[in-house]
Design an enzyme around this catalytic site. Structure first.
Site, short mmCIF file in Angstrom:
data_model
loop_
_atom_site.label_atom_id
_atom_site.label_comp_id
_atom_site.label_asym_id
_atom_site.label_seq_id
_atom_site.Cartn_x
_atom_site.Cartn_y
_atom_site.Cartn_z
N TYR A 6 -10.27 -8.47 -4.49
CA TYR A 6 -9.23 -7.53 -4.90
C TYR A 6 -8.55 -7.95 -6.19
CZ TYR A 6 -5.35 -4.29 -4.11
OH TYR A 6 -4.44 -3.28 -4.21
N ARG A 27 -0.74 -1.83 -7.18
CA ARG A 27 -0.93 -2.92 -6.22
C ARG A 27 -1.82 -4.00 -6.82
NH1 ARG A 27 -1.27 -4.28 -0.63
NH2 ARG A 27 -3.34 -4.82 0.14
N LYS A 33 -1.79 -2.73 8.11
CA LYS A 33 -2.96 -2.35 8.90
C LYS A 33 -2.97 -3.13 10.21
CE LYS A 33 -6.07 -0.90 5.18
NZ LYS A 33 -7.38 -1.13 4.53
N HIS A 78 -3.66 -9.07 3.51
CA HIS A 78 -5.10 -9.12 3.76
C HIS A 78 -5.39 -10.07 4.92
CE1 HIS A 78 -6.15 -7.87 -0.63
NE2 HIS A 78 -5.94 -6.83 0.15
N ARG A 131 0.84 -1.18 0.00
CA ARG A 131 0.00 0.00 0.00
C ARG A 131 0.88 1.24 0.00
NH1 ARG A 131 -2.03 -3.57 3.98
NH2 ARG A 131 -4.13 -4.37 3.54
N HIS A 182 -2.61 2.38 -5.95
CA HIS A 182 -3.50 1.24 -5.73
C HIS A 182 -3.64 0.42 -7.00
CE1 HIS A 182 -6.68 -1.03 -3.75
NE2 HIS A 182 -7.38 -0.92 -4.86
#
Length: 288
Positions: free
Chosen positions: A269, A237, A163, A260, A139, A234
């Site tokens: 995705y 990615r 994250k 993820h 990211r 993005h």
């Protein structure tokens, strides 16, 4: 609001971007309530969301604000500010998640081709950023947060803090390694200053690079190639994940590389090219 912000930051450990978005949403909700939190019930919540739907807000925005409202009402109920939690009764339509544009392998090669005689620090930095984004699928926030010591040149691995402060290691190839070495040896030392710290990628003033700068450089480089769909980090990615799948990587490995938490996110995705679908059909179907 101050207490709710502390809850989001320190108990939920949400990212600064998510905290800002949630606080903005709740300010809008409180404006709708005219500051009367005791008036917060399921009818008021539905009216607030219905008004935004009538204004043409996107499904993704409404889905996020619904989730935010649920978080807020649950927090208020636990604190004793609401007798019941109206968010438990609040339904939400699943947000539509359209697939972004993706480059084919020839287009990706054209975008990553280094301009001739590009030896300026900015050119070296931009090339290293593009190579690393495509090589790893990280990211943009993860890329901007990288420090010099996060790159293991011997193992061709970069350590990423994703994250939820979850750390993962992502491999990269020789083109990205060469671009990183060129930047770190011939570019970064010329920009290092008091504000640089350990940041891997720097801005022209010597501070850690910001996400807006990375997005602008990706859009700019892609615009230089004819016939390539416009996209930001993005999109690179997504392109990296798609090319991994086309090359035979399994979905579970791609999930780990992308960071993820759920395999369902990876399935949404990524997508498989029509050429690979045709090849699989020809190989597997008895009447192909």
């Amino acid at each position: 609001m101050a207490e709710f912000e502390r809850y989001l930051r320190f108990e939920r450990d949400l990212s600064p971007h998510t905290v800002r978005a949630y606080l903005s949403d709740i300010r809008g909700l409180l404006d709708h309530l005219r500051g009367r939190i005791e008036a917060l019930d399921i009818a008021t919540l539905r009216a607030w969301l219905a008004g935004q739907h009538a204004e043409g807000k996107a499904r993704a925005t409404l889905a996020r604000r619904t989730a935010c409202a649920r978080t807020f009402t649950a927090y208020c109920h636990r604190r004793g500010w609401l007798a019941a939690d109206p968010g438990l009764l609040l339904g939400s339509a699943k947000a539509v998640r359209p697939l972004p544009a993706v480059l084919d392998q020839e287009q990706a090669q054209a975008v990553l081709e280094r301009p001739p005689n590009a030896a300026e620090p900015k050119d070296l930095r931009d090339q290293a950023i593009l190579e690393l984004l495509y090589a790893t699928g990280v990211r943009v926030s993860e890329l901007c947060a990288l420090d010099v010591d996060d790159v293991d040149r011997d193992r061709h691995v970069v350590r990423v803090l994703g994250k939820g402060r979850k750390e993962r290691s992502v491999p990269f190839g020789l083109p990205a390694l060469r671009a990183l070495d060129a930047w770190c040896v011939n570019g970064r030392p010329l920009w290092v200053g008091p504000r640089s710290g350990a940041a891997l990628f720097l801005g022209v003033r010597g501070g850690r690079i910001d996400q807006g700068t990375v997005r602008r450089l990706v859009h700019s480089r892609i615009a230089q190639v004819d016939g390539v769909p416009d996209m930001g980090p993005h999109g690179l990615r997504h392109t990296a994940a798609t090319h991994l799948l086309e090359g035979g990587a399994d979905l579970r490995s791609v999930q780990e590389l992308l960071g993820h938490e759920s395999l369902n996110t990876t399935q949404i995705y990524t997508h498989v090219s029509i050429d690979r679908l045709r090849a699989a059909y020809r190989q597997a179907h008895p009447r192909a």
